[in-house]
Design a protein around this motif. Structure first.
Motif, PDB file in Angstrom:
ATOM      1  N   ALA A  57       9.475  10.122  -0.019  1.00 27.54           N
ATOM      2  CA  ALA A  57       8.110  11.012   0.470  1.00 27.54           C
ATOM      3  C   ALA A  57       7.164   9.861   1.024  1.00 27.54           C
ATOM      4  CB  ALA A  57       7.191  11.239  -0.905  1.00 27.54           C
ATOM      5  N   ASN A  58       6.996   8.793   0.277  1.00 28.05           N
ATOM      6  CA  ASN A  58       5.918   7.714   0.764  1.00 28.05           C
ATOM      7  C   ASN A  58       5.812   7.699   2.738  1.00 28.05           C
ATOM      8  OD1 ASN A  58       4.211   6.231  -0.159  1.00 28.05           O
ATOM      9  ND2 ASN A  58       5.602   6.190  -1.601  1.00 28.05           N
ATOM     10  N   TYR A  92       0.613  -1.348  -0.158  1.00 30.37           N
ATOM     11  CA  TYR A  92      -0.004   0.090   0.091  1.00 30.37           C
ATOM     12  C   TYR A  92       1.351   1.622   0.552  1.00 30.37           C
ATOM     13  CZ  TYR A  92      -4.459  -3.174   0.945  1.00 30.37           C
ATOM     14  OH  TYR A  92      -4.695  -4.406   1.544  1.00 30.37           O
ATOM     15  N   LEU A  93       1.756   1.662  -0.690  1.00 32.07           N
ATOM     16  CA  LEU A  93       3.011   2.775  -0.840  1.00 32.07           C
ATOM     17  C   LEU A  93       1.616   3.354  -2.035  1.00 32.07           C
ATOM     18  CD1 LEU A  93       5.911   1.401  -1.542  1.00 32.07           C
ATOM     19  CD2 LEU A  93       5.132   1.843   0.576  1.00 32.07           C
ATOM     20  N   ILE A  94       1.570   5.057  -1.869  1.00 33.62           N
ATOM     21  CA  ILE A  94       1.149   6.062  -2.819  1.00 33.62           C
ATOM     22  C   ILE A  94       1.609   5.995  -4.099  1.00 33.62           C
ATOM     23  CG2 ILE A  94       0.127   7.557  -3.025  1.00 33.62           C
ATOM     24  CD1 ILE A  94      -0.096   8.160   0.209  1.00 33.62           C
ATOM     25  N   PRO A  95       1.462   5.434  -4.617  1.00 34.26           N
ATOM     26  CA  PRO A  95       2.542   5.788  -6.225  1.00 34.26           C
ATOM     27  C   PRO A  95       2.478   6.764  -6.923  1.00 34.26           C
ATOM     28  CG  PRO A  95      -0.575   4.938  -7.129  1.00 34.26           C
ATOM     29  CD  PRO A  95       0.007   5.124  -5.414  1.00 34.26           C
ATOM     30  N   GLU A  96       1.380   7.803  -6.259  1.00 36.90           N
ATOM     31  CA  GLU A  96       2.802   8.739  -7.039  1.00 36.90           C
ATOM     32  C   GLU A  96       3.679   9.851  -6.161  1.00 36.90           C
ATOM     33  OE1 GLU A  96      -0.380   8.131  -6.372  1.00 36.90           O
ATOM     34  OE2 GLU A  96      -1.991   8.448  -8.066  1.00 36.90           O
ATOM     35  N   LEU A  97       4.371   8.678  -4.916  1.00 40.17           N
ATOM     36  CA  LEU A  97       4.688   9.436  -3.932  1.00 40.17           C
ATOM     37  C   LEU A  97       6.528   8.860  -4.070  1.00 40.17           C
ATOM     38  CD1 LEU A  97       2.990  10.614  -0.805  1.00 40.17           C
ATOM     39  CD2 LEU A  97       3.807  11.674  -2.863  1.00 40.17           C
ATOM     40  N   MET A 115       5.231  10.455   4.622  1.00 36.25           N
ATOM     41  CA  MET A 115       4.055  10.487   4.656  1.00 36.25           C
ATOM     42  C   MET A 115       3.304   9.990   5.735  1.00 36.25           C
ATOM     43  SD  MET A 115       1.776  11.653   2.617  1.00 36.25           S
ATOM     44  CE  MET A 115      -0.714  12.186   2.592  1.00 36.25           C
ATOM     45  N   LEU A 167      10.125   6.036  -7.977  1.00 33.24           N
ATOM     46  CA  LEU A 167       8.894   6.158  -8.031  1.00 33.24           C
ATOM     47  C   LEU A 167       8.202   4.255  -7.087  1.00 33.24           C
ATOM     48  CD1 LEU A 167       6.903   7.693 -10.519  1.00 33.24           C
ATOM     49  CD2 LEU A 167       7.237   8.432  -8.295  1.00 33.24           C
TER      50      LEU A 167
END
Lengths: 409, 229
Positions: free
Chosen positions: B108-109, B99-104, B112, B144
């Protein structure tokens, strides 16, 4: 930066990656709507502004009209001059005549001005394309460009001029002799109607043609810079004799202005639907995003993110699309306005031709006048519509329970 | 009142789910105590309620009955909103699907985790860099998630879970999507960083070998712990 704001920015404009298709399409949708609203309101505003300038340039900011021909007495003129807002005034008389040149007739409107005073009120010199206003005397006329073209006359040619007064003489079986007048000049205002059927002459010639003796039909009035036309008209009506009434340029053309204003508002109203449709497409796309990112929404909850913050993230996305689309739309709109005439001439060359365009649309160039108030309305409307578009997806996202969101497939 | 050395205590946890006309009893009186810095594994068959238990321990779901304490705080008495507000500081979670945020990017993940519970400053950035170094991704911070392998993504997720110096890490089958060798390294990493950070680890796993690496192994069967292995 609060994390919903940060994440909204990153999701719309991820660093190191191409702009997401959703972002491009959404911004384009809002941008096109904004550009169309800006162009249409500016062009309609341009028509209004050009017509206002034309009316003021040909009639003055205020027109005094007699209910019937009125004596141009010293008392009337000193009453007009006594109003502080009045800079200058000039009497006029007008009617319809028949012109004939080489067996070609025309039936233009003729306006007679006091040659010594008219320049203080109406900048006719600005519109002269041939000849000179200085050459106008009691035996000459100035023709509008399209009228001169249709008759095939040039400066120095002589025309025969017939007036309605001559009909009375015809009834009495008198010999009908037209008045011969010389063409002293040609003017072009840029409005098809005026340019195709207007003749200017001296007031004395007009009074002679219509048997008015010393009477006039009214006065054109120029106001001092910054003077309020409504206040000036009120002051003039207090001092004028009952036979005369002062009107602002707007009142004198109220019907035309009302039609123009109505058209402008209707076009603006109809074009707002483009932004509304764009807003719905934003809602639809953001709803898909909510579904696609369900597990990420659950993760944010698991990390301690509050539901209202998750909702704010989607509202911010709507807001940023609105702001981005509005900025892009304004840029596109002003670009289109800058090249509007080139575009119109290009299109006209493929369809009806430039001449037909001028004939039917009155103007040789597409005018544009952008009012700050209109830009503010467009910006506020599009940004609010786009932000509201994010509310439903935001509400859906906020309703997701992290445990269910994480469990979703 | 919980023992001060206890960071997580659950007693008599019950959870039922409606299933057609019947009621499915998933948890039927689970008791669990986890001490500070302790590592505990929970095994069980599919559908035995491991994930349900972990969600309740994380405050993501509510038990139908029972008590839950986060350190000294009675979590079962808190609203879901209050649980959410405290969760980010009290515990970290690692999931099977990362569940990493794909845009970060990876940096940044991890950061977060700090953003969600408060501001981000120099201290948080330094900790992010240190955690990425610790999980062996010091040079991959600006990549990414799509540019990382499965094992690397899970390492980023582990670093993110540790970002706010939580008391407990709850890991729900963190090796489920990884090959055996990578899975082994992730479990070693989890045990190592939790020991260094003095965070307790609750590891839900199917893998007996991974379970044996924890200090205490529990088996969930028929809605309650069958044995301490």
């Amino acid at each position: 930066m609060p994390w919903p704001l940060y994440l909204a920015l990153k999701q719309l404009f991820p660093s190191g990656r191409r702009l997401p298709f959703f972002t491009i399409i959404s911004i384009m949708g809002v941008g096109l709507g904004v550009a169309l609203m800006l162009v249409s309101t500016s062009v309609m505003g341009g028509f209004g502004h050009q017509i206002k300038t034309m009316i003021i340039d040909t009639q003055g900011e205020v027109q005094i009209r007699g209910r019937s021909p009125m004596e141009a007495t010293a008392a009337v003129e000193s009453a007009i001059a006594g109003v502080p807002a009045v800079a200058a005034s000039s009497p006029y008389a007008q009617g319809v005549v028949m012109l004939e040149y080489g067996h070609r007739p025309a039936f233009p409107v003729i306006q007679g001005f006091d040659l010594a005073r008219i320049r203080q009120v109406i900048p006719l010199n600005r519109y002269m394309t041939a000849g000179s206003l200085d050459d106008l005397d009691d035996d000459s006329v100035i023709l509008s460009s399209l009228l001169a073209g249709s008759l095939g006359v040039n400066v120095g040619d002589k025309l025969d001029l017939y007036t309605p007064l001559m009909l009375e003489r015809m009834k009495r079986n008198e010999v009908l002799l037209p008045r011969e007048v010389r063409v002293a000049g040609i003017f072009r205002i840029g409005h098809q109607q005026l340019d195709s059927s207007t003749v200017l002459c001296s007031l004395r010639l007009m009074q002679d043609l219509y048997g008015l003796r010393q009477m006039v039909h009214g006065y054109n009035v120029r106001l001092k810079p910054g003077a309020d036309p409504d206040a000036a008209v009120a002051a003039l009506n207090r001092v004028l004799p009952p036979v005369a009434r002062a009107l602002t340029w707007f009142e004198a053309n109220a019907d035309f202005q009302a039609v123009l204003s109505f058209e402008r508002n209707m076009i603006f109203f109809l074009l707002t639907f483009i932004v509304v449709v764009a807003a719905f497409s934003i809602t639809s796309s953001l709803l898909v995003t909510v579904v696609r990112k369900t597990r990420e929404i659950g993760l944010l909850g698991a990390m301690g993110g509050r539901a209202r913050s998750v909702a704010a993230c989607f509202c911010f996305q709507g807001l940023f699309i609105g702001v981005g689309g509005t900025v892009a739309g304004l840029g596109l709109g002003f670009l289109l306005l800058h090249y509007r005439n080139a575009a119109v001439h290009f299109i006209a060359s493929f369809t009806m031709g430039q001449d037909v365009f001028e004939k039917f649309y009155q103007f040789s160039n597409l005018p544009a006048y952008t009012e700050t108030k209109d830009v503010v309305i467009i910006v506020v409307f599009s940004v609010i519509a786009s932000t509201l578009a994010g509310l439903i997806p935001a509400w859906r996202a906020a309703k997701l329970k992290p445990v269910e969101a994480l469990r979703s497939e | 009142m919980s023992n001060p050395a206890t960071v997580l205590r659950a007693s008599g946890l019950r959870k039922n789910y409606p299933s057609g006309d019947r009621v499915l009893e998933v948890l039927s009186g689970v008791d669990l105590t986890v001490a500070a810095g302790e590592s505990v594994s929970i095994r069980g068959e599919s559908g035995s309620g491991k994930s349900t238990l972990l969600n309740i321990l994380a405050g993501l779901d509510r038990p139908d009955a029972g008590e839950l304490f986060w350190a000294d705080e009675a979590a079962h008495q808190l609203s879901l909103g209050d649980l959410t507000a405290r969760r980010g500081r009290f515990l970290g979670m690692v999931f099977q699907s990362y569940y990493l945020i794909p845009e970060l990017d990876a940096f940044a993940n991890v950061l977060m985790g700090a953003r969600v519970i408060g501001g981000v400053g120099a201290a948080e950035r330094a900790r992010t860099a240190a955690l990425l170094k610790r999980v062996g991704l010091a040079e991959r911070g600006h990549h990414l998630p799509s540019q990382l392998s499965g094992g690397e993504r899970q390492r980023v997720a582990v670093a993110r879970a540790l970002m706010n110096r939580p008391h407990v890490i709850l890991a729900d089958e963190p090796t489920g999507n990884l090959d055996e060798r990578t899975g082994d390294s992730i479990v070693e990493l989890l045990l190592g960083v939790c020991a260094e950070e003095k965070a307790a680890l609750v590891l839900v796993t199917h893998n007996p070998a991974h379970a044996k690496k924890t200090a205490r192994q529990l088996l969930l069967r028929d809605g309650r712990f069958a044995a301490t292995l």
